[in-house]
Design an enzyme around this catalytic site. Structure first.
Site, PDB file in Angstrom:
ATOM      1  N   GLU A  53     -21.766  49.221 111.330  1.00  0.00           N
ATOM      2  CA  GLU A  53     -21.728  47.981 112.100  1.00  0.00           C
ATOM      3  C   GLU A  53     -23.112  47.347 112.083  1.00  0.00           C
ATOM      4  OE1 GLU A  53     -18.636  47.955 113.208  1.00  0.00           O
ATOM      5  OE2 GLU A  53     -18.564  46.271 114.612  1.00  0.00           O
ATOM      6  N   CYS A 110     -31.202   8.717 133.771  1.00  0.00           N
ATOM      7  CA  CYS A 110     -31.674   9.974 134.344  1.00  0.00           C
ATOM      8  C   CYS A 110     -31.054  10.162 135.737  1.00  0.00           C
ATOM      9  CB  CYS A 110     -33.199   9.947 134.441  1.00  0.00           C
ATOM     10  SG  CYS A 110     -33.841  11.345 135.373  1.00  0.00           S
ATOM     11  N   LEU A 156      -8.873  50.538 114.562  1.00  0.00           N
ATOM     12  CA  LEU A 156      -8.734  51.709 115.425  1.00  0.00           C
ATOM     13  C   LEU A 156      -7.675  51.430 116.483  1.00  0.00           C
ATOM     14  CD1 LEU A 156     -12.476  52.634 116.136  1.00  0.00           C
ATOM     15  CD2 LEU A 156     -10.854  53.973 114.790  1.00  0.00           C
ATOM     16  N   LYS A 172     -11.877  51.632 125.212  1.00  0.00           N
ATOM     17  CA  LYS A 172     -12.510  50.335 125.477  1.00  0.00           C
ATOM     18  C   LYS A 172     -13.046  50.287 126.904  1.00  0.00           C
ATOM     19  CE  LYS A 172     -11.564  46.930 123.084  1.00  0.00           C
ATOM     20  NZ  LYS A 172     -12.194  46.195 121.986  1.00  0.00           N
ATOM     21  N   GLU A 180     -18.807  58.853 119.917  1.00  0.00           N
ATOM     22  CA  GLU A 180     -19.992  58.024 119.669  1.00  0.00           C
ATOM     23  C   GLU A 180     -19.754  56.612 120.184  1.00  0.00           C
ATOM     24  OE1 GLU A 180     -19.363  59.143 115.712  1.00  0.00           O
ATOM     25  OE2 GLU A 180     -18.806  57.130 115.054  1.00  0.00           O
ATOM     26  N   ARG A 228     -15.877  43.309 106.230  1.00  0.00           N
ATOM     27  CA  ARG A 228     -14.586  43.969 106.343  1.00  0.00           C
ATOM     28  C   ARG A 228     -13.488  43.133 105.691  1.00  0.00           C
ATOM     29  NH1 ARG A 228     -10.112  44.124 109.583  1.00  0.00           N
ATOM     30  NH2 ARG A 228      -9.213  46.193 109.824  1.00  0.00           N
ATOM     31  N   CYS A 233     -34.429   9.897 138.277  1.00  0.00           N
ATOM     32  CA  CYS A 233     -35.240   8.681 138.450  1.00  0.00           C
ATOM     33  C   CYS A 233     -34.519   7.428 137.967  1.00  0.00           C
ATOM     34  CB  CYS A 233     -36.583   8.831 137.753  1.00  0.00           C
ATOM     35  SG  CYS A 233     -36.444   8.771 135.951  1.00  0.00           S
ATOM     36  N   TYR A 253     -49.679  48.517 106.617  1.00  0.00           N
ATOM     37  CA  TYR A 253     -48.449  48.489 105.811  1.00  0.00           C
ATOM     38  C   TYR A 253     -48.529  47.340 104.807  1.00  0.00           C
ATOM     39  CZ  TYR A 253     -43.632  47.999 104.361  1.00  0.00           C
ATOM     40  OH  TYR A 253     -42.504  47.901 103.579  1.00  0.00           O
ATOM     41  N   ASP A 254     -48.945  46.169 105.309  1.00  0.00           N
ATOM     42  CA  ASP A 254     -49.014  44.999 104.423  1.00  0.00           C
ATOM     43  C   ASP A 254     -49.975  45.229 103.257  1.00  0.00           C
ATOM     44  OD1 ASP A 254     -47.241  43.768 106.045  1.00  0.00           O
ATOM     45  OD2 ASP A 254     -48.716  42.526 107.094  1.00  0.00           O
ATOM     46  N   ASP A 303     -49.259  47.363 111.277  1.00  0.00           N
ATOM     47  CA  ASP A 303     -48.559  46.402 110.420  1.00  0.00           C
ATOM     48  C   ASP A 303     -49.471  45.947 109.290  1.00  0.00           C
ATOM     49  OD1 ASP A 303     -46.674  46.694 112.307  1.00  0.00           O
ATOM     50  OD2 ASP A 303     -46.658  44.604 113.001  1.00  0.00           O
ATOM     51  N   TYR A 310     -16.279  59.683  98.981  1.00  0.00           N
ATOM     52  CA  TYR A 310     -17.393  60.067  98.128  1.00  0.00           C
ATOM     53  C   TYR A 310     -16.883  60.830  96.923  1.00  0.00           C
ATOM     54  CZ  TYR A 310     -17.113  64.510 100.701  1.00  0.00           C
ATOM     55  OH  TYR A 310     -16.689  65.654 101.278  1.00  0.00           O
ATOM     56  N   CYS A 332     -35.095  12.277 129.512  1.00  0.00           N
ATOM     57  CA  CYS A 332     -35.706  11.257 130.357  1.00  0.00           C
ATOM     58  C   CYS A 332     -37.164  11.219 129.916  1.00  0.00           C
ATOM     59  CB  CYS A 332     -35.596  11.678 131.821  1.00  0.00           C
ATOM     60  SG  CYS A 332     -36.640  10.683 132.887  1.00  0.00           S
ATOM     61  N   CYS A 380     -41.176  10.983 136.291  1.00  0.00           N
ATOM     62  CA  CYS A 380     -39.886  11.370 136.872  1.00  0.00           C
ATOM     63  C   CYS A 380     -40.091  12.604 137.758  1.00  0.00           C
ATOM     64  CB  CYS A 380     -38.900  11.677 135.747  1.00  0.00           C
ATOM     65  SG  CYS A 380     -37.394  12.460 136.328  1.00  0.00           S
ATOM     66  N   ASP A 423     -20.747  46.931 119.039  1.00  0.00           N
ATOM     67  CA  ASP A 423     -20.075  45.638 119.084  1.00  0.00           C
ATOM     68  C   ASP A 423     -20.801  44.652 118.176  1.00  0.00           C
ATOM     69  OD1 ASP A 423     -18.275  43.791 119.821  1.00  0.00           O
ATOM     70  OD2 ASP A 423     -19.039  43.457 121.842  1.00  0.00           O
ATOM     71  N   LYS A 428     -19.061  52.668 120.467  1.00  0.00           N
ATOM     72  CA  LYS A 428     -18.344  51.689 119.658  1.00  0.00           C
ATOM     73  C   LYS A 428     -19.236  50.454 119.620  1.00  0.00           C
ATOM     74  CE  LYS A 428     -13.805  49.528 119.106  1.00  0.00           C
ATOM     75  NZ  LYS A 428     -14.310  48.231 118.714  1.00  0.00           N
TER      76      LYS A 428
HETATM   77  S1  IVH Z   1     -14.756  54.330 112.928  1.00  0.00           S
HETATM   78  C1  IVH Z   1     -11.257  54.457 109.886  1.00  0.00           C
HETATM   79  N1  IVH Z   1     -16.766  54.276 114.568  1.00  0.00           N
HETATM   80  O1  IVH Z   1     -14.581  49.137 115.672  1.00  0.00           O
HETATM   81  C2  IVH Z   1     -12.067  54.330 111.094  1.00  0.00           C
HETATM   82  N2  IVH Z   1     -15.627  52.228 114.150  1.00  0.00           N
HETATM   83  O2  IVH Z   1     -12.018  48.200 116.653  1.00  0.00           O
HETATM   84  C3  IVH Z   1     -13.320  53.593 110.872  1.00  0.00           C
HETATM   85  N3  IVH Z   1     -16.607  50.293 115.275  1.00  0.00           N
HETATM   86  O3  IVH Z   1     -13.225  48.357 112.552  1.00  0.00           O
HETATM   87  C4  IVH Z   1     -13.926  53.074 112.098  1.00  0.00           C
HETATM   88  N4  IVH Z   1     -18.248  51.371 116.279  1.00  0.00           N
HETATM   89  O4  IVH Z   1     -15.755  47.943 112.938  1.00  0.00           O
HETATM   90  C5  IVH Z   1     -15.801  53.558 113.978  1.00  0.00           C
HETATM   91  N5  IVH Z   1     -18.613  54.387 115.968  1.00  0.00           N
HETATM   92  C6  IVH Z   1     -17.659  53.672 115.371  1.00  0.00           C
HETATM   93  C7  IVH Z   1     -17.529  52.280 115.569  1.00  0.00           C
HETATM   94  C8  IVH Z   1     -16.488  51.595 114.940  1.00  0.00           C
HETATM   95  C9  IVH Z   1     -17.681  50.199 116.082  1.00  0.00           C
HETATM   96  C10 IVH Z   1     -15.756  49.148 114.906  1.00  0.00           C
HETATM   97  C11 IVH Z   1     -15.298  49.142 113.475  1.00  0.00           C
HETATM   98  C12 IVH Z   1     -13.794  49.122 113.548  1.00  0.00           C
HETATM   99  C13 IVH Z   1     -13.569  48.536 114.902  1.00  0.00           C
HETATM  100  C14 IVH Z   1     -12.203  48.846 115.439  1.00  0.00           C
END
Ligand code: IVH
Length: 697
Positions: free
Chosen positions: A197, A436, A106, A342, A136, A159, A439, A59-60, A56, A254, A454, A459, A140, A138
């Site tokens: 995310e 408390c 989704l 899910k 892949e 979003r 005590c 790097y600094d 580190d 793109y 307290c 105590c 959170d 999901k």
């Molecule tokens: S694809 C058009 N891939 O889950 C599709 N979403 O419940 C774009 N999320 O709004 C989403 N991991 O915020 C995608 N590997 C992943 C994700 C993912 C988390 C979230 C995303 C989405 C929400 C839907």
């Protein structure tokens, strides 16, 4: 992005620059671009690959060298310079901006049948017998979209309602795993919108909540709320402190002019993002044929859920081929080419049966909600901290309420909310005590704080909790003492305070049920051994407010003897790493107490180490004045740990290879430093294991 040649060349350039800086030489302006590239390379190693090649502090040094050039030549500052993350001004408001492509949601699935049904429709529509899927995690967290134009990050957005979100570019730039620029133009891409995310790791979340609680603020229910709250903070500098991570998982748009398609499958797009320096789920993704393999994979992955450092709430299954995705199209709500699977919910509702008030070692009175026992994420929860009066009001909690609770992975369960709409009138308001509960002395609340305390230092609850903390694993680690024995000995009058641990009457203990010779021998040996614990453990064990393990280490390293703190002012203390105004005040307060000083002197008389032994070993250390340099990737130690170890044994760390170097410790992929060291006969080139042996000697 990395191959050995590239790595070696960056490492050689870094070494060269560091050597110059060590000799107080300047890095010439015409090397500015190279310096930026080097810094980006090391950021990528650190934030994306978790595998840094320099310390580190190195790097600094490079970062500061760039800052120096930029302050002499402000006209040469580019928006993607590594220095341009920090220092953005306060966000006044977040402007609403339109997404290039709407951010759809989704469709959800919960079991194998849902997935089979979805696959059947996709096969019917595409007239294919088997579909290739990319699966892949999901993530959170909070979803974001990023736009890069001509290789530069130009905008980051929340979003929002899916059509338009808030412009949070300044805050996004604080997240170090998001590149400020990326060479899309190499692939003919002029403009690109990427979705992903933002997540807070479980470890960062726990730390963050602990700091909120320590400040008397309300903790957050889960890492997702912490991530989304962080993105909308007014001060970008605060965002930088939150340790957020960004996973980028979807190219939504793109523009590439007449150039060839840069990718034709989703999995290739993830590979390309990874190549370009993004944290895409490149390693976590899995490409499979047909829905049966999908079902197996998502179930297997669910079993690993708790081993991940961040929270995921399911898996996302995507049709891999882009041409097929286009064919399947989308509804107004979600694409037909993707579905979320899910995992089992980690939320549950239960009844709040009552509230107990507990007194901690700092005298803080914590309300603990007693719940009708309920299973959440595989564990039974029957009580949960509700932190303070403010929190109870914010969450609108009453005894008899139905409450929604969440246990995010290995994170401590929290109440998400109460459900006032389910009340039938029998609920009772929670009364915070005025005295408390242990005590009975009057409780106090400091101005600006949410916590009632307290303040009677005698105590019983506090004294007992202080002893329990003192013997605990991260403090003095007096094994076999434990919470239960402390309580028992305390209640029997065998133990009254911390020094009392070293004066327990074991003859009396021997008469107690369950205390045979062997357990007493173990206990006395553990107590005796604790006298040799390093100073930082003793400091941490004292339970000084706001002094966690890291601060305790910094404090221990800053003195020769623990009682030196008695002569330090708050200003002196603030000079130390990790010590701000509040912490300094608390330390000063602790060492201003005659009672505390008397206790420390008593501990010293009893044989505890109040001397900073680290400094002592430095004087007598076996590696005294030997110089060390580490290069390449070590397998057992982090670079910083190895350096600390060498220093603890009297060694010195140097910045580059020269005739002054005694030992070069080489890890994997060692590059230019090794080559250079081979040319100097006096340098001993050793492996990590040989280094560890040397330390042992
Ligand atoms: S694809 C058009 N891939 O889950 C599709 N979403 O419940 C774009 N999320 O709004 C989403 N991991 O915020 C995608 N590997 C992943 C994700 C993912 C988390 C979230 C995303 C989405 C929400 C839907």
């Amino acid at each position: 992005m990395d191959n050995n040649k590239v790595i070696q060349s960056f490492q050689q350039d870094s070494d060269r620059f560091l050597e110059k800086l060590k000799g107080n030489e300047e890095i010439p302006v015409n090397k500015m671009d190279l310096l930026k590239k080097i810094l980006r390379f090391h950021e990528h190693r650190y934030y994306i690959l978790n595998n840094p090649l320099i310390s580190d502090s190195e790097y600094d040094q490079l970062y500061n060298a760039l800052k120096k050039i930029e302050s002499a030549h402000p006209e040469l500052i580019t928006p993607d310079s590594p220095t341009q993350r920090v220092g953005s001004s306060i966000n006044k408001s977040f402007e609403t901006v339109q997404h290039l492509v709407p951010m759809l949601s989704l469709e959800n699935s919960y079991n194998a049948d849902d997935l089979i049904d979805w696959d059947r429709k996709a096969k019917e529509q595409s007239k294919l017998p088997v579909i290739e899927y990319c699966i892949e995690p999901k993530f959170d967290g909070a979803s974001i979209s990023l736009i890069y134009e001509n290789d530069l990050l130009v905008r980051g957005t929340t979003r929002g309602d899916g059509v338009a979100g808030e412009d949070i570019t300044n805050n996004i730039k604080q997240i170090r795993s998001i590149p400020l620029s990326a060479p899309f133009s190499k692939y003919g891409i002029q403009q690109i919108e990427i979705r992903g995310e933002i997540v807070m790791t479980k470890a960062s979340f726990t730390k963050y909540n602990e700091s909120l609680i320590a400040q008397g603020l309300s903790p957050l229910a889960n890492p997702r709320n912490a991530a989304s709250g962080s993105l909308r903070m007014k001060d970008p500098k605060e965002v930088a402190k939150r340790n957020l991570e960004a996973f980028l998982y979807h190219v939504s748009f793109y523009h590439k002019g007449d150039n060839d398609e840069p990718f034709t499958t989703h999995s290739n797009s993830l590979n390309l993002l990874w190549e370009l320096g993004f944290r895409s789920p490149q390693k976590e993704k899995q490409v499979v044929q047909g829905i049966e393999e999908v079902i197996k994979h998502v179930h297997d992955f669910e079993l690993m859920r708790d081993t991940l450092p961040y929270e995921i709430d399911g898996m996302v299954v995507k049709v891999n081929d882009f041409a097929l995705q286009d064919k399947l199209g989308m509804t107004t709500h979600h694409p037909r080419w993707a579905i979320a699977f899910k995992f089992k919910a980690r939320q549950a509702t239960t009844k709040l049966l009552g509230v107990e008030f507990q007194v901690g070692r700092t005298g803080a009175v914590t309300p603990v909600a007693k719940l009708s026992p309920v299973q959440v994420g595989g564990v039974t929860v029957s009580s949960i901290s509700v932190h303070n009066e403010e929190y109870i009001r914010e969450k609108d909690l009453q005894i008899g309420d139905t409450v929604l609770i969440e246990r995010a992975g290995d994170v401590i369960p929290q109440i998400v909310k109460s459900q006032p709409e389910l009340r039938d009138g029998s609920e009772v308001a929670i009364q915070f005590p005025k005295q408390c509960p242990v005590c009975k002395s009057e409780l106090f609340k400091e101005e600006g704080e949410a916590v009632w305390r307290c303040i009677n230092i005698e105590c019983e609850a506090q004294v007992m909790e202080k002893i329990i903390h003192f013997v605990s694993k991260d403090a003095m680690d007096i094994k076999s003492m434990g919470e239960a024995n402390v309580r028992k000995f305390y209640e029997m009058g065998l133990l009254e305070d911390i020094p009392g641990i070293y004066n327990i009457n074991f003859e009396t203990v021997g008469t107690l049920e369950g205390f045979g010779k062997k357990s007493i021998d173990n206990l006395t040996a553990a107590i005796e051994a604790s006298k040799q614990q390093p100073l930082y453990r003793l400091i941490y064990g004292l339970g000084i407010r706001f002094v966690g393990e890291t601060t305790a280490k910094a404090l221990a390293n800053s003195v020769e003897h623990l009682l030196d703190f008695a002569t330090k002012t708050e200003e002196d203390l603030q000079q130390l790493d990790d010590v701000g105004v509040k912490v300094a005040k608390s330390i000063h307060h602790f060492f201003s107490s005659e009672q505390n000083i008397a206790m420390l002197k008593e501990l010293e008389t009893l044989g505890l180490q109040l001397v900073n032994t680290k400094k002592e070993t430095v004087v007598s250390g076996g590696l005294l004045n030997q110089t060390f340099l580490f290069t390449g990737t070590l397998s057992q130690l982090k670079r910083s740990e190895a350096e600390a170890l060498a220093e603890q044994h009297g060694g010195k760390i140097v910045g580059g290879v020269s005739s002054k170097l005694n030992y070069l410790v080489v890890g994997e992929d060692a590059g230019s430093k090794l080559e250079k060291a081979k040319k100097i006969n006096t340098i001993k080139i050793i492996t990590e294991n040989e280094f560890l042996e040397l330390i042992k000697e």
